[in-house]
Design a protein around this motif. Structure first.
Motif, PDB file in Angstrom:
ATOM      1  N   PRO A  75     -43.236 -47.384 -42.166  1.00  0.00           N
ATOM      2  CA  PRO A  75     -43.964 -46.389 -42.942  1.00  0.00           C
ATOM      3  C   PRO A  75     -44.345 -46.920 -44.331  1.00  0.00           C
ATOM      4  O   PRO A  75     -43.552 -47.624 -44.961  1.00  0.00           O
ATOM      5  N   VAL A  76     -45.562 -46.600 -44.756  1.00  0.00           N
ATOM      6  CA  VAL A  76     -45.981 -46.952 -46.116  1.00  0.00           C
ATOM      7  C   VAL A  76     -45.172 -46.153 -47.128  1.00  0.00           C
ATOM      8  O   VAL A  76     -44.739 -46.660 -48.164  1.00  0.00           O
ATOM      9  N   ALA A  77     -44.945 -44.873 -46.817  1.00  0.00           N
ATOM     10  CA  ALA A  77     -44.154 -43.993 -47.672  1.00  0.00           C
ATOM     11  C   ALA A  77     -43.757 -42.773 -46.852  1.00  0.00           C
ATOM     12  O   ALA A  77     -44.404 -42.439 -45.849  1.00  0.00           O
ATOM     13  N   LEU A  78     -42.697 -42.108 -47.282  1.00  0.00           N
ATOM     14  CA  LEU A  78     -42.265 -40.875 -46.625  1.00  0.00           C
ATOM     15  C   LEU A  78     -41.581 -39.981 -47.646  1.00  0.00           C
ATOM     16  O   LEU A  78     -41.030 -40.464 -48.640  1.00  0.00           O
TER      17      LEU A  78
ATOM     18  N   LEU B 229     -40.923 -33.605 -42.914  1.00  0.00           N
ATOM     19  CA  LEU B 229     -41.039 -34.990 -43.358  1.00  0.00           C
ATOM     20  C   LEU B 229     -42.483 -35.435 -43.168  1.00  0.00           C
ATOM     21  O   LEU B 229     -42.999 -35.403 -42.050  1.00  0.00           O
ATOM     22  N   VAL B 230     -43.121 -35.820 -44.257  1.00  0.00           N
ATOM     23  CA  VAL B 230     -44.486 -36.334 -44.187  1.00  0.00           C
ATOM     24  C   VAL B 230     -44.408 -37.853 -44.246  1.00  0.00           C
ATOM     25  O   VAL B 230     -43.855 -38.432 -45.191  1.00  0.00           O
ATOM     26  N   LEU B 231     -44.921 -38.492 -43.218  1.00  0.00           N
ATOM     27  CA  LEU B 231     -44.891 -39.944 -43.083  1.00  0.00           C
ATOM     28  C   LEU B 231     -46.296 -40.493 -43.247  1.00  0.00           C
ATOM     29  O   LEU B 231     -47.240 -40.014 -42.601  1.00  0.00           O
ATOM     30  N   LEU B 232     -46.431 -41.469 -44.085  1.00  0.00           N
ATOM     31  CA  LEU B 232     -47.727 -42.100 -44.305  1.00  0.00           C
ATOM     32  C   LEU B 232     -47.717 -43.483 -43.670  1.00  0.00           C
ATOM     33  O   LEU B 232     -46.914 -44.344 -44.026  1.00  0.00           O
ATOM     34  N   GLY B 233     -48.589 -43.681 -42.665  1.00  0.00           N
ATOM     35  CA  GLY B 233     -48.732 -44.981 -42.030  1.00  0.00           C
ATOM     36  C   GLY B 233     -49.970 -45.692 -42.555  1.00  0.00           C
ATOM     37  O   GLY B 233     -50.670 -45.189 -43.438  1.00  0.00           O
TER      38      GLY B 233
ATOM     39  N   PHE C 117     -35.543 -36.091 -36.463  1.00  0.00           N
ATOM     40  CA  PHE C 117     -36.840 -35.418 -36.587  1.00  0.00           C
ATOM     41  C   PHE C 117     -37.805 -35.908 -35.517  1.00  0.00           C
ATOM     42  O   PHE C 117     -37.665 -37.003 -34.965  1.00  0.00           O
ATOM     43  N   ARG C 118     -38.789 -35.082 -35.230  1.00  0.00           N
ATOM     44  CA  ARG C 118     -39.809 -35.430 -34.247  1.00  0.00           C
ATOM     45  C   ARG C 118     -41.170 -34.951 -34.740  1.00  0.00           C
ATOM     46  O   ARG C 118     -41.252 -34.068 -35.598  1.00  0.00           O
ATOM     47  N   THR C 119     -42.195 -35.504 -34.185  1.00  0.00           N
ATOM     48  CA  THR C 119     -43.549 -35.235 -34.663  1.00  0.00           C
ATOM     49  C   THR C 119     -43.976 -33.795 -34.388  1.00  0.00           C
ATOM     50  O   THR C 119     -43.801 -33.278 -33.290  1.00  0.00           O
ATOM     51  N   VAL C 120     -44.526 -33.148 -35.416  1.00  0.00           N
ATOM     52  CA  VAL C 120     -45.123 -31.821 -35.291  1.00  0.00           C
ATOM     53  C   VAL C 120     -46.636 -31.942 -35.195  1.00  0.00           C
ATOM     54  O   VAL C 120     -47.284 -31.266 -34.396  1.00  0.00           O
ATOM     55  N   ALA C 121     -47.201 -32.817 -35.997  1.00  0.00           N
ATOM     56  CA  ALA C 121     -48.654 -33.041 -35.989  1.00  0.00           C
ATOM     57  C   ALA C 121     -48.935 -34.440 -36.506  1.00  0.00           C
ATOM     58  O   ALA C 121     -48.189 -34.977 -37.331  1.00  0.00           O
ATOM     59  N   GLU C 122     -50.001 -35.029 -36.005  1.00  0.00           N
ATOM     60  CA  GLU C 122     -50.387 -36.375 -36.434  1.00  0.00           C
ATOM     61  C   GLU C 122     -51.905 -36.412 -36.613  1.00  0.00           C
ATOM     62  O   GLU C 122     -52.654 -35.860 -35.802  1.00  0.00           O
TER      63      GLU C 122
ATOM     64  N   LEU D 252     -34.919 -44.307 -41.822  1.00  0.00           N
ATOM     65  CA  LEU D 252     -36.010 -45.278 -41.808  1.00  0.00           C
ATOM     66  C   LEU D 252     -36.229 -45.841 -40.407  1.00  0.00           C
ATOM     67  O   LEU D 252     -37.365 -46.074 -39.986  1.00  0.00           O
ATOM     68  N   ARG D 253     -35.129 -46.058 -39.663  1.00  0.00           N
ATOM     69  CA  ARG D 253     -35.248 -46.561 -38.293  1.00  0.00           C
ATOM     70  C   ARG D 253     -35.974 -45.539 -37.413  1.00  0.00           C
ATOM     71  O   ARG D 253     -36.835 -45.897 -36.603  1.00  0.00           O
ATOM     72  N   ARG D 254     -35.632 -44.259 -37.596  1.00  0.00           N
ATOM     73  CA  ARG D 254     -36.287 -43.198 -36.837  1.00  0.00           C
ATOM     74  C   ARG D 254     -37.758 -43.089 -37.239  1.00  0.00           C
ATOM     75  O   ARG D 254     -38.629 -42.867 -36.384  1.00  0.00           O
ATOM     76  N   ALA D 255     -38.042 -43.251 -38.527  1.00  0.00           N
ATOM     77  CA  ALA D 255     -39.430 -43.195 -39.002  1.00  0.00           C
ATOM     78  C   ALA D 255     -40.269 -44.303 -38.368  1.00  0.00           C
ATOM     79  O   ALA D 255     -41.422 -44.083 -37.968  1.00  0.00           O
ATOM     80  N   ARG D 256     -39.689 -45.494 -38.272  1.00  0.00           N
ATOM     81  CA  ARG D 256     -40.416 -46.602 -37.637  1.00  0.00           C
ATOM     82  C   ARG D 256     -40.673 -46.313 -36.162  1.00  0.00           C
ATOM     83  O   ARG D 256     -41.733 -46.654 -35.625  1.00  0.00           O
ATOM     84  N   LYS D 257     -39.705 -45.657 -35.503  1.00  0.00           N
ATOM     85  CA  LYS D 257     -39.881 -45.327 -34.092  1.00  0.00           C
ATOM     86  C   LYS D 257     -40.962 -44.270 -33.903  1.00  0.00           C
ATOM     87  O   LYS D 257     -41.776 -44.355 -32.975  1.00  0.00           O
TER      88      LYS D 257
END
Length: 228
Positions: free
Chosen positions: A18-21, A146-150, A172-177, A7-12
């Motif tokens: 994140p709304v959901a992941l 990992l799909v992150l919903l902001g 994990f790191r971003t592949v597409a946004e 969750l800390r990494r998701a916030r970063k």
């Protein structure tokens, strides 16, 4: 459920809570793209890389178990009875005729999923979903994403690991946004566990379907968030 490090990494990654992941995968084999399309995209991998133990197991199977099985079969004498030489056929029913084409236009089992997108995406490799699919394994040999919903975006991220635990993978790191005007998520809450799927639908009309949602609590929360 994802732990605090995830969750800390998701916030970063998102720059916000994140709304959901949810971790997910392409739940069907990726269709084979045209050679020129694949070449233009860098000829990246279209399948995941197995752990080295998988290759060891395959070698042991083919060079140990298969020879042992063949030797055992060859060492057995065939059991031939007199009735098998022409007699005793009176009770046998004739072979069924060729079934021919399926009734009511139904597609035979072996032919399902062979369309342009094979149920994985819309089938157009030049659009957003097809281009994302061509790069699916370029940044990670593992099929999980990992799909992150902001609040105003959808982010697809990947871990560089070959093997990972969805509850603890925090590298994990971003592949597409995509902004919410570029992509939206379509899914239904309350889907049967193990069969739940959702779609990433893009502004150009293309779509990508994923499944094998990891971690029940994360998956259920994610589907409730996107279906509301």
């Amino acid at each position: 459920m994802a732990n605090r490090k995830v969750l800390r990494r998701a916030r970063k990654v998102l720059g916000e809570e994140p709304v959901a992941l949810v971790w997910c995968e392409i739940h069907r084999p990726i269709p084979t793209p045209p050679k020129d399309v694949h070449r233009a995209a860098g000829k990246g991998r279209l399948t995941s890389r197995h752990h080295w133990l998988w290759y060891v197991g395959a070698v042991v199977f083919f060079f140990v178990f298969v020879p042992m099985f063949l030797i055992d079969r060859l060492g057995r004498k065939p059991d031939r009875s007199p009735a098998g030489r022409g007699g005793g056929r009176t009770g046998q029913s004739p072979a069924p005729p060729d079934a021919g084409p399926s009734p009511l236009g139904r597609t035979p089992e072996g032919e399902r999923g062979k369309g342009p997108g094979a149920g994985v995406f819309d089938g157009d490799w030049s659009l957003t979903a097809g281009q994302l699919l061509l790069r699916w394994y370029s940044q990670s040999p593992n099929p999980k994403r990992l799909v992150l919903l902001g609040r105003d975006r959808v982010c697809v991220a990947a871990s560089p690991r070959r093997q990972l635990s969805p509850t603890r993978a925090d590298d994990f790191r971003t592949v597409a946004e995509f902004g919410l005007d570029q992509a939206r998520i379509e899914g239904e809450a309350g889907q049967p566990r193990g069969y739940a799927t959702f779609r990433l639908r893009f502004a150009d009309g293309s779509w990508l379907e994923v499944g094998r949602l990891a971690e029940p609590e994360d998956a259920d929360h994610f589907l409730r968030a996107v279906s509301g």
